[in-house]
Structure formats: C-alpha cells, structure tokens
Write a protein that holds these residues in place. Structure first.
Motif, PDB file in Angstrom:
ATOM      1  N   PHE A 274      24.969  41.766  53.536  1.00 50.78           N
ATOM      2  CA  PHE A 274      25.224  43.184  54.322  1.00 50.78           C
ATOM      3  C   PHE A 274      25.896  43.885  53.788  1.00 50.78           C
ATOM      4  O   PHE A 274      26.713  44.976  54.320  1.00 50.78           O
ATOM      5  N   GLY A 275      26.248  43.692  52.206  1.00 49.98           N
ATOM      6  CA  GLY A 275      27.170  44.652  51.688  1.00 49.98           C
ATOM      7  C   GLY A 275      28.675  43.870  51.465  1.00 49.98           C
ATOM      8  O   GLY A 275      29.537  44.166  50.778  1.00 49.98           O
ATOM      9  N   ASN A 276      28.894  42.838  52.473  1.00 47.78           N
ATOM     10  CA  ASN A 276      29.894  42.391  52.452  1.00 47.78           C
ATOM     11  C   ASN A 276      30.390  41.525  51.166  1.00 47.78           C
ATOM     12  O   ASN A 276      31.561  41.542  50.674  1.00 47.78           O
ATOM     13  N   LYS A 277      29.285  41.090  50.386  1.00 47.86           N
ATOM     14  CA  LYS A 277      29.409  40.334  49.172  1.00 47.86           C
ATOM     15  C   LYS A 277      29.265  41.094  47.848  1.00 47.86           C
ATOM     16  O   LYS A 277      28.695  40.306  46.866  1.00 47.86           O
ATOM     17  N   VAL A 278      29.515  42.301  48.121  1.00 47.13           N
ATOM     18  CA  VAL A 278      29.364  43.105  46.782  1.00 47.13           C
ATOM     19  C   VAL A 278      30.620  43.175  45.786  1.00 47.13           C
ATOM     20  O   VAL A 278      30.421  43.338  44.581  1.00 47.13           O
ATOM     21  N   GLY A 279      31.702  43.311  46.467  1.00 48.28           N
ATOM     22  CA  GLY A 279      33.033  43.358  45.989  1.00 48.28           C
ATOM     23  C   GLY A 279      33.542  42.018  45.576  1.00 48.28           C
ATOM     24  O   GLY A 279      32.883  41.004  45.710  1.00 48.28           O
ATOM     25  N   ILE A 280      34.564  42.102  44.626  1.00 48.10           N
ATOM     26  CA  ILE A 280      35.204  40.936  44.104  1.00 48.10           C
ATOM     27  C   ILE A 280      36.598  40.931  44.937  1.00 48.10           C
ATOM     28  O   ILE A 280      37.115  42.035  45.045  1.00 48.10           O
ATOM     29  N   TYR A 281      36.703  39.870  45.657  1.00 47.73           N
ATOM     30  CA  TYR A 281      37.964  39.672  46.639  1.00 47.73           C
ATOM     31  C   TYR A 281      39.072  38.806  45.993  1.00 47.73           C
ATOM     32  O   TYR A 281      38.829  37.980  44.998  1.00 47.73           O
ATOM     33  N   PRO A 282      40.400  39.081  46.374  1.00 49.63           N
ATOM     34  CA  PRO A 282      41.387  38.152  45.744  1.00 49.63           C
ATOM     35  C   PRO A 282      41.262  36.731  45.639  1.00 49.63           C
ATOM     36  O   PRO A 282      41.539  36.223  44.719  1.00 49.63           O
ATOM     37  N   GLY A 283      40.565  36.342  46.572  1.00 52.67           N
ATOM     38  CA  GLY A 283      40.465  34.617  46.862  1.00 52.67           C
ATOM     39  C   GLY A 283      39.514  34.442  45.553  1.00 52.67           C
ATOM     40  O   GLY A 283      40.002  33.245  44.964  1.00 52.67           O
ATOM     41  N   TYR A 284      38.408  34.899  45.201  1.00 47.98           N
ATOM     42  CA  TYR A 284      37.920  34.706  43.872  1.00 47.98           C
ATOM     43  C   TYR A 284      38.678  34.450  42.829  1.00 47.98           C
ATOM     44  O   TYR A 284      38.621  33.670  41.795  1.00 47.98           O
ATOM     45  N   VAL A 285      39.670  35.445  42.600  1.00 46.23           N
ATOM     46  CA  VAL A 285      40.445  35.616  41.440  1.00 46.23           C
ATOM     47  C   VAL A 285      41.424  34.312  41.458  1.00 46.23           C
ATOM     48  O   VAL A 285      41.644  33.906  40.335  1.00 46.23           O
ATOM     49  N   CYS A 286      41.868  34.186  42.523  1.00 51.93           N
ATOM     50  CA  CYS A 286      43.015  33.193  42.938  1.00 51.93           C
ATOM     51  C   CYS A 286      42.323  31.768  42.579  1.00 51.93           C
ATOM     52  O   CYS A 286      42.649  30.981  41.862  1.00 51.93           O
TER      53      CYS A 286
END
Ligand SMILES: Cc1cc2nc3c(=O)[nH]c(=O)nc-3n(C[C@H](O)[C@H](O)[C@H](O)COP(=O)(O)OP(=O)(O)OC[C@H]3O[C@@H](n4cnc5c(N)ncnc54)[C@H](O)[C@@H]3O)c2cc1C
Lengths: 819, 290
Positions: A274-286
C-alpha cells in the motif's frame, strides 16, 4: 517435508465454502482463482521473516522517545558488553562511513541514525546486532542516550510562523520549515472566473477548509530486511520488503557506492504494501552495514509500533477549496490552497517533477473553465510523510477535495448532489479531454457510469426513506438518521511517460522478458512486485491471451533483481498500465517470431498467416495451422529457418507508456447515524468502477473490496494525531484502528467498461480506485445524515466523538490530540 | 521489537500450589490466566514479571453454576463461556450484553472473568457490569479466604484488593426477583475498548424502582459505579423522565478524561445517553417485555 493432504483441510473439498463458484481456467481473460493463493492459504508463502540463513544475526533499532531533542551523548559500552551482542552501530559509526544520511525519494536527505538531533518520536538512534532478537531487544535498554529537549513543531498550520524552531537546521541555508511551493493550473484565468462569480448576482463562491488527515498504510507484514554481504565474492544479497526491487538496487548502488552488479535485491512474498514499502528505511541500511561489519547475515524486522510510528505516513493535507458556481449549479472553476505536512524529512514517493504528486487532477471528473492549486510543503517534528498509501500519488487527496467540495456546493445551493454531479460531469464526446490543469483524460462515459450506480442503489427510494426518517426525527422520535453519499472519481494512473516522469532520475518505463520453452510453456519476467495484487495470475492471463495458451502454462517471475528485467515497481496502480502493457507487447513480439517459424513449418510466407483462435493459420485454410506449443518445439529444433532468424521465440521489451490511464467510478454509500451517540453504521455501499478491460474480473473485485474496506477505515476510524509534545497517538493497533468485517457492509459492485485507447489491451489501473473513491462517499453520507443539524463539513476520521461534536457545531480538529 | 524480557514459567496443579509458587518466585511473579492483557503488556515491556504462574489448568476455577440464590462464576471462566451460558442469559442479561461487546471472539475464547477483574483496566467492561449487579469476589491467600464486594474491589486503575500471593477464585452474583438488566457500550470499532459504557440493573415493585445498580466504565467513575444516580432513582417511579434525571446525575458525577476516543463533554453526554437507554432496557426486561 510432509505433504499436505487436501482432503483433510476443512472446506477444501466442500463446494459450499467456496467464495466464488469454481472458475474454469480461461484461455486468456476471465475470472480464475489466483494461482498464488494455493501457497498462501496453505501457509507456504515465503515472506522476508521466513528466510533464515546459516549464522544469521538479529538487529534491533533504538528509537527516540522525544519528538525534538539534541543528542548530547550516546554511551553504548554496556550494550557492547552484553555477551550476545556483536555490534552496536550509532550515527557516529555511520558518519565515519559517510552513511549517516541518505537521500530520500524526493531528493531530500534523511538521517539513517541520528547524529545531531532527533526530529520525531520513534526516530532511529542506534542499531544493535545480537545472536537473537531477544538479546538485541534487551541490549537496547543498555544504551544510554542523553537528550536535550527542544520545542517541537507539531501544528503544521503554525510551522511557518516566525520564531518557530527550525526542524532541519542540518540543511545549509534552511532558516525556516518551508520545503517547497508548487502550483498547477492557470492562476490568472482562475482568479478571473472567481472575480466574475463574486460579482454576478446569480453566481457565488463556495469555500471550505478540508483536512485529509495523516494515515498509515499499515500492511499486515511490517518492513524488514536480511542483508547478506558475502565477504568472499563481495556480493550483497538483500532480502527485503520492497515494492520496487530494481529501483532499490540502483539506489543502494548510488548511495553506498556498491557496484550494482554485486547487489541482488530479493523481494519474496510481500504481506501488503500500500505504498509503505516503496521507500528505503534506515533499518534496511543498518542491516547492510551490520552485515558488512560482522561478516554475517543480519535480519531486521520492525514490530507493529515501529511500523506505525516511524515508516512513511500518507496524506496530511490541509486544504482550502473554493468553487465558483452559478446558482443553477454549473461549476465554473476550482481553486485550492494546500498546506502539506511532510514531517521531518521529505521522503514522499512521487515522480520528480511532481512534489505534490498528481494532486493536479483535483479538477476531478468535471468540465471546468479554469482551475488552479498551490501547494506548500512544510517540515514538522513527525515521521516523514507523504508516501503513496494506495492513493495513486495524492489523487486520493485531490478526489477527496473535489468530491467533498461538490457536496458542500450542493448543500449551499440546496441541490441534490447527484443532480449537481450529473450536470457537471464530462460528456463522452469530450474524450480525449485535456483538463484545466493539463491532464489528458483518455476515455470514459461518466454520466452512464453514474446512472448505473444510482439505479443499482435505488437512489430515489433511498431519498424517500431519508425524508421519512428526517420527518420522524423532527417530530421527536428516537430514530437513526440516514445519510446518502456519492462520489465520482477519475484517477490518473500508470506512471508514466519517460519524458515527464522519473523517480530520482530513473524513468518510469518497465521491462518484460518472455521465454517460451520447447514444449510451449512460458516464463514471464517482470519488474513489478506483487504485494497481493495477483500478478502471478493476471500477467499469466495476459500472456495466455496473446499466445493462445493456458494461464496455467505461464510462470510469472518477479521480485528478484537477478532474474527479472529493470522496471520501477508496483505502486500508484501502475503495474497493469505499465508492466501489464509491457507483458502484452513482449507476448506480441513472441507471437510475431512464432509467425515466422510457423510460416516455415507450413511452407508459406509469414504474410499468408493469420492469428486465429490462438493459432497461426494459413489464411482461408483452417486445416493448416500451428499451435504455440508446436511452433515452440519447432523453433528449438533443427528446422531450417529463414536467413536472419535465430531460432527460439524468446523476446524482451521495454514499455514506455504514451499516457497515463484514467479509471473512473461512481460510488454510493448509505449510512445510519445515531444522533444520540454519534455512532455511524455503513448500511450499504454501491461501487461501479470503470477500469477499462477487466483481465480477471474476480481479482478486480478483490482489489475493489480491499479498497472499500480501506475507505471505511480512513473515513471512520483511522487517524494518527499528535499531542503538542509530539507524541504519536496512533502507534499501536489499539490506537490506530483498522476496519473489520463488522464495519463493512456486503459490497455491491457494478461495472462499466470503457477501454483505454492508450494501452495495448485497453486496461486501466484498478489497485487504488476504491481507496481513492470511497472516503468521500462515506464522509458525504455522514455529513448528509447530519443535515438536520446544519452540518456542512467535518474532518475524518468520523469517530462517534467527531460526529457528535460536528452535530453540536464544534467540529474536532483531528490532526491534534483531543483535549 | 515486541519480545518480552526473560521470565520463568511454572504451571500450577492446584490453587494451593499456585499460591505457593507465587510466594516462592517472589514479589515480581504474576499469575497468567488468559494472558490477553498480561502478555501484550509484557511484549511492550510495560510488565516485566520475573515468573509466570500458569493457572489455566485449574478445574477448581472453572464453571458457571447456580448455588442457592447466587450464581457462581469461576475465575477461569472465559468470556466466551459467559456469553454462551444459559444461566447467565436467564439471570443476568447485562453480562451477555457486555460480553458481546468485549474484544473479539479470539480474545473471548481465552480472556477470563478473573483476569478481567484483576487487570482492573479503567475501561474494563465486566467490572462495571459486576458492580451494577453488586457481585462479590472470593480471594484466597495462604492464610485463607475472604469475600470482597466488587464495589470495594478496585483500589484505582490497575489496582485491586488482590495482594501479591493471593488468587481470585470466583465471582458471586446475587439472583434477584423482578429484576432486569442491560449493558451498552460505544466503541469506535468492533473490538475497541469503550469510549464509554453503562450497565443498569433495575428491580421493580409494580412501577416503583425498589433497587437499582448503575455501572460505568471508561469515564473515571470510582469503583465503576454511579451511586448518586442510583440514590436519585431508588424508591421513585420507573419512568423515562426519572431515568433521564438519574442519567444527568450520573453524567455530572463521573470524571472522564479527554483522549482520542473523545473530549470530556462528549463522554459525559454519552454517560447520560447510555444510562438512560440501559435503564429503559433493564426496566423493560424486568417487566418481561424484552
Ligand atoms: C484486542 C483486545 C481487545 C480487548 N477489548 C476489551 C474490551 O473491549 N473490554 C474489556 O473489558 N476487555 C477487553 N480486553 C481485555 C480482555 O478481556 C482480557 O482478556 C482481560 O481483561 C484479561 O483477562 P485474561 O484472562 O486474559 O488475564 P491475564 O492477561 O492473564 O491477566 C491479567 C492480570 O490479572 C492477573 N490475574 C489473572 N487471573 C487472576 C486470578 N485468578 N487471581 C489473581 N490475579 C489474576 C494477572 O496476573 C494479570 O496481572 C481486550 C483484550 C484484547 C487483547
């Protein structure tokens, strides 16, 4: 592995429990059960959290309890001393690697781990890596962060006032909380029409302040990632919850400086996006940094509250709408002024040239002389907002604005809202239609679609029942008030043409590749990533339709960047308009290759063949024909092919859409409101959608059902308010309410079909239509019910308290804590 | 990450063993019943018990039964059992009304009567219903048993008469003749905690209200009751005007606080509305009309 005996699963053998009658597998389009559901209903889906790698470690994020504070010290020594902890990563660690900040999808910057200040409650401050998730969580309590609290900026309407603290003092030259100004339409022409309307005795200007409050996509599966950096090959494999695996891969390459061919992004089954998983979040980078630091795979899965409090929100548009209208009800112009709360980082996902997304379609489904909107984005101390939440890039806000305004106009003119809409809708002969803000609507028969909805609802009988209830209410009887709400929406979906649409420079065209095996079975590779949309079925049906084979003979591969062609992913209802078109085109390429092979087989010229009933057939000779399976085998055999024909049938393509597609729909909602308590009951909901050609009608209906339920949630219960200290008041599912089946009536669906002339199979997007179209219908119904109290507008969510307060003439401000 | 802190676990085989285990594991040990309040709090680390004493297997704590002029509900009776109980439906429709509005079937299949009362959440529904019914509870410690009226059971939000090392065994509800009862709740969505709820128990002699119990939840009413409204109604006529007057008294005396469920004036208004409606319904039931 034990196999599941179907006969022991209750219901599987019992035809009575089947929701739809058993659909035969059609050759091409038509209702068939979703191919992917067998694994989902049997618990065989594979989500990110199901992936377990040897030696895998677990990460947890330490988050800020405060909305705005300076970090003066971070002491990680006790956490590092925990026997199960492998590493503690802080903003300082990341700063050393040049990764403390990352770019957002809107070309802003966002802190990965805070270094200078925290800017919203729940912001990422440190990342612990431990043997298991329990130890990681325990160790978070051992990190000592010293904060110096600052005044937070919470009320967006005051964010630009002089003397307000500056949220983004990290940015050079940023002296206030202003992000952008953007406008669309012809301001002078619009002002002229408004001046005329104000001056004319038989015209008027209708104004209303309308908030589309902050909501959250809240997918069932929260966000997470497993990063596995192989220290030997230097290849990073990232299993992650992403709606756009290819775009993410490119961004990781650009941001982290990793070579792109050494990055593989795998987005396995996704439990709702629903759009929540379009962006890159800090947790992924960490997780990636942690895997590099520890040399082991690292898993990070956020919990429910982390998802609600820290990942991208949607909406948060404070809108002033103005309509210039004649007393007879001819709408001449619309003017909109928007204050957009983007939170602490402008992480909105939208095509670069559209900082307010596609809000420019706020002229809706109406024929206007002029229109203009101005949008100002501001920073506040809230989680970054503005992500698409099933909104087709802000079309939700645009449609809500115009459809609410039309009802306010009807209220002020004392006109029936159906009649007012009918009077102003675009006529079928006006298509293709260029709107006052420059959008080219492809096709539609709006009056017909509205008529179908009104008839299905029994509109006149409903109005009669309502009049009777109002009479009894006025006579002092204790009756529930009845409200009837309409909306007519037009969406612009399928971003988009490369010349005007890109995300961070990546053009929004999608690839597709289609391989046909010697036995005629096909494998389709696409870049779009399903989060429940049924791509494995729908896209197989597109191929099946084009090649004359069964959808069961087409495997759809997606979600793995090593296996699929480049494309921008699934959001904004773009999969069918873009990747679906790419699929049709690549299948047609295969069909043309097959034609050459078939011609060789039949010893005729390719021009002598015609495609008939799923086979290449010699014109005028039905006996002489070849199926795709026969042709495929021949293409791989020693059959001598004409000069220059390489053999095999495989093809690839990139589809650059010539235009967006414009689905539309007419919705009618009936509610009962208890005036004593403010409780709202949605009694009926009629949804007539026109999404052009329906590939799999059952899946289309499923998409609509979900969107309607979503609309009930947004209209009546979902809201994330903040208190003036910046505490998020919607951080759990006890506070942020998702609707259940008890709040949803049995949906009554209808359809009209106007194919899109700008799509190879005439299909339009459907994924978000109902989310876009239903909130205004429900709100219009509730406000209509409150007519005896003189209510003209109240903001969502229309909880019992909000409804009662509106009836008392003191509507609640729903973006702030109720005091 | 929503994972609890470490804790020890022991399953009790009897009430006495549960009490002994509580003592052995020290002051931060807790019993776990349905776990539907405690476990979420542990996952959020709002509760960090050192040990959980599981009382789910204790048959001594089960069952709904008539005993003399009382109905006895064991502490481990699940919400779902209360809802389905013919005894409850016959004597205390207020409990069936309330149970229908508590959480959802999944929670009701596990959550217990004892856990609900001991949790003492200020928005808890059964406390209001039992207070309206003037029920009492039986508490056992190592030193023996005592009976405490529900109207004295709650010492404040999340605080009750049950001390550490004690167990709530059962709830006793008096059966009264010529009595009807009803419960209503306003929620933002099915399964949500109450914006406000009211329960009423009305005993009639002809058209006179000879006794009345009014329970309230989520509106800051001490002990979940509205005694001033009860006093206003008791001995008077069972008329809509009298109900509305009593409801106004209840609305005036409760002390709701504003939150995302609504502002104070709305919650007070709801108390008035719901007290009126439940008194009407309870009266109709007492007359055998509903
Ligand atoms: C989603 C959801 C919605 C809910 N909605 C509502 C609602 O609308 N209205 C409502 O009233 N409730 C609601 N509840 C609460 C639900 O009814 C709980 O189950 C109940 O409050 C607690 O019962 P339990 O058996 O689960 O207790 P537990 O969680 O096991 O225990 C709760 C507390 O009581 C103590 N305890 C339990 N039993 C005993 C005993 N016999 N002696 C001494 N101490 C004991 C425990 O140590 C613990 O401290 C909801 C719960 C959930 C999860």
């Amino acid at each position: 592995m034990t196999s599941i005996d179907d006969s022991r699963i209750p219901g599987v053998q019992d035809p009575a429990v089947q929701i739809h009658a058993e659909a035969e597998t059609p050759r091409g389009y038509g209702s068939m059960k979703r191919k992917e559901d067998a694994r989902f209903v049997r618990g065989r889906g594979r989500y990110v959290d199901d992936v377990v790698l040897p030696g895998m470690l677990h990460g947890a994020v330490l988050r800020s309890p405060l909305a705005h504070a300076r970090i003066t010290a971070v002491d990680t020594s006790a956490a590092e001393a925990h026997p199960k902890v492998h590493a503690v990563i802080t903003g300082e660690t990341l700063a050393g690697l040049g990764l403390a900040w990352m770019p957002t999808l809107s070309n802003d910057t966002q802190a990965v781990l805070a270094t200078d200040k925290v800017r919203f409650q729940g912001q990422e401050v440190a990342f612990v890596v431990a043997d298991d998730k329990y130890a990681a969580r325990d160790a978070l309590d051992l990190i000592d962060v010293q904060y110096e609290p600052l005044d937070p900026v919470i009320d967006a309407r005051r964010a630009l006032e002089a003397g307000t603290p500056v949220v983004r003092d990290d940015k050079d030259g940023q002296a206030d909380n202003h992000i952008f100004d953007w406008e669309s339409g012809d301001s002078a022409a619009t002002d002229r029409v408004f001046a005329e309307a104000e001056a004319a005795p038989d015209q008027r200007v209708v104004t209303a302040d309308i908030l589309y409050p902050r909501v959250h996509p809240a997918p069932l599966e929260t966000c997470g990632a497993i990063a596995d950096m192989d220290p030997v090959t230097g290849k990073l494999t990232l299993w992650t919850t992403t709606q756009a695996p290819h775009a993410h891969r490119t961004l990781y390459a650009l941001v982290a400086g990793l070579p792109e061919h050494k990055i593989r992004v795998v987005s396995p089954d996704i439990g709702g996006g629903f759009g929540n998983k379009v962006g890159i979040y800090p947790g992924y980078v960490c997780a990636i940094v942690a895997s590099i630091v520890t040399g082991k795979p690292v898993k990070w899965m956020e919990d429910r509250s982390e998802n609600l409090m820290s990942t991208s929100f949607a909406r948060d548009y404070h809108m002033r709408g103005e309509v210039a209208v004649t007393d007879e009800g001819t709408i001449r112009a619309v003017r909109v002024d928007v204050l957009a709360d983007h939170g602490a980082f402008n992480a909105t996902a939208q095509p670069t040239k559209f900082p307010a997304g596609f809000f420019g379609v706020f002229t809706g489904s109406y024929d206007l002389e002029a229109a203009h909107c101005a949008v100002t984005g501001v920073y506040t101390n809230k989680a970054s907002g503005g992500v698409a939440y099933a909104c087709s890039f802000r079309i939700t806000e645009a449609v809500y604005l115009v459809e609410r305004m039309v009802d306010v106009v009807a209220h002020d003119l004392g006109m029936d809202p159906a009649e007012l809409r009918m009077r102003n809708l675009l006529r079928p002969d006006q298509f293709p239609y260029r709107s006052a803000t420059g959008w080219e609507y492809d096709s539609g028969d709006y009056p017909h679609t509205l008529q179908v909805a009104l008839e299905k609802a029994g509109y006149e009988a409903l109005r009669a029942e309502q009049a009777d209830r109002r009479r009894r209410h006025e006579a002092g009887e204790r009756v529930r008030l009845m409200g009837i709400g309409l909306s007519f929406f037009t969406e612009a979906v399928g971003a988009g043409p490369r010349r005007s649409m890109d995300i961070l420079g990546l053009g929004m065209a999608d690839g597709a590749d289609l391989r046909v095996h010697p036995t005629g079975k096909a494998v389709l590779g696409i870049s779009a990533q399903s989060q429940g949309q049924g791509h494995e079925t729908t896209f197989a049906q597109i191929v099946a339709q084009e090649l004359g084979i069964s959808p069961d003979d087409v495997e759809v591969v997606h979600g793995d960047t090593d296996l699929t062609p480049f494309g921008l992913g699934t959001y904004g209802s773009r999969s069918t308009p873009v990747s679906g078109a790419a699929t049709a085109v690549v299948a047609r390429k295969v069909r043309e290759r097959a034609r050459i092979v078939a011609a060789t087989m039949l010893e005729v010229a390719p021009e002598d063949l015609e495609w008939h009933d799923g086979r290449w057939q010699v014109a005028g000779d039905p006996e002489a024909s070849r199926s795709m399976a026969e042709i495929a085998m021949a293409a791989h055999s020693n059959l001598e092919l004409p000069e220059g024909v390489e053999g095999h049938l495989d093809a690839t393509c990139v589809y650059n859409p010539p235009n967006l597609t414009y689905p539309c729909g007419a919705y009618v909602c009936v509610v009962d409101v208890d005036p004593g308590t403010g409780a709202v009951d949605v009694r009926r909901f009629v949804a007539v959608d026109d999404c052009g050609v329906r590939i799999n009608p059952m899946i289309v209906e499923g998409q609509i059902h979900g969107g309607l339920a979503d609309g009930v949630g947004m209209a009546l219960m979902q809201g994330i308010a903040f208190d003036l200290d910046g505490n998020c008041l919607g951080g759990s599912m006890m506070d942020y309410l998702l609707p259940t089946s008890l709040e949803c009536p049995s949906w009554e669906l209808g359809e009209t079909v106007t194919p899109s002339p700008h799509h190879p199979i005439g299909a339009k997007g459907i994924g978000e239509s109902a989310t876009v179209g239903s909130p205004p219908a429900i709100v219009n119904a509730v406000i209509d019910a409150l007519a005896p109290y003189g209510v003209r507008h109240a903001d969502m969510p229309l909880t019992p308290a909000a409804v009662w307060c509106a009836a008392q003439g003191r509507p609640l401000r729903t973006d702030l804590a109720i005091t | 990450m929503q994972v609890p802190a470490q804790f020890a676990y022991a399953k009790a085989g009897s009430v006495d063993e549960a009490i002994a285990l509580l003592r052995r594991h020290g002051p931060d040990a807790l019993v776990v019943a349905g776990g539907h309040s405690l476990i979420p709090m542990m996952k959020l680390r709002l509760a960090e018990p050192t040990a959980l004493i599981d009382i789910n297997g204790l048959s001594e704590l089960t069952g709904v039964a008539v005993q003399g002029d009382e109905v006895r509900l064991g502490a481990m009776v699940r919400h779902g059992e209360v809802l389905d109980s013919p005894v409850v439906r016959e004597h205390f429709p207020i409990l069936a009304d309330a149970e229908r509005l508590i959480a959802d079937p999944i929670v009701r299949n596990r959550g217990t009567v004892g856990g609900s009362l001991c949790q003492a959440d200020p928005s808890e529904d059964l406390s209001a219903a039992f207070s309206a019914l003037r029920a009492s509870v039986v508490i056992r410690s190592a030193d023996g048993e005592r009976v405490v009226p529900v109207r004295e059971f709650h010492h404040g939000p999340y605080e009750t008469a049950v001390a550490h090392g004690e167990l709530l065994l059962e709830v006793r509800v008096p059966i009264r003749a010529a009595t009807g009862s009803a419960y209503q709740k306003i929620e933002r969505r099915a399964g949500d905690w109450a914006v406000a709820s009211a329960g009423a128990v009305v005993t009639l002699d002809g058209d006179t209200v000879v006794d009345v119990g009014i329970g309230l939840t989520a509106v800051g009413a001490p002990h979940f009751v509205a005694p001033e409204a009860e006093d206003a109604l008791r001995g008077g006529p069972a008329t809509d005007d009298a109900f509305a007057a009593a409801a106004r008294v209840a609305a005036e005396h409760c002390s709701p606080s504003a939150d995302q469920r609504g502002p104070v004036d709305y919650k007070r208004h709801l108390v008035g509305e719901l007290v009126t409606r439940t008194l009407q319904r309870a009266t109709a039931r007492a007359r055998g009309e509903a």
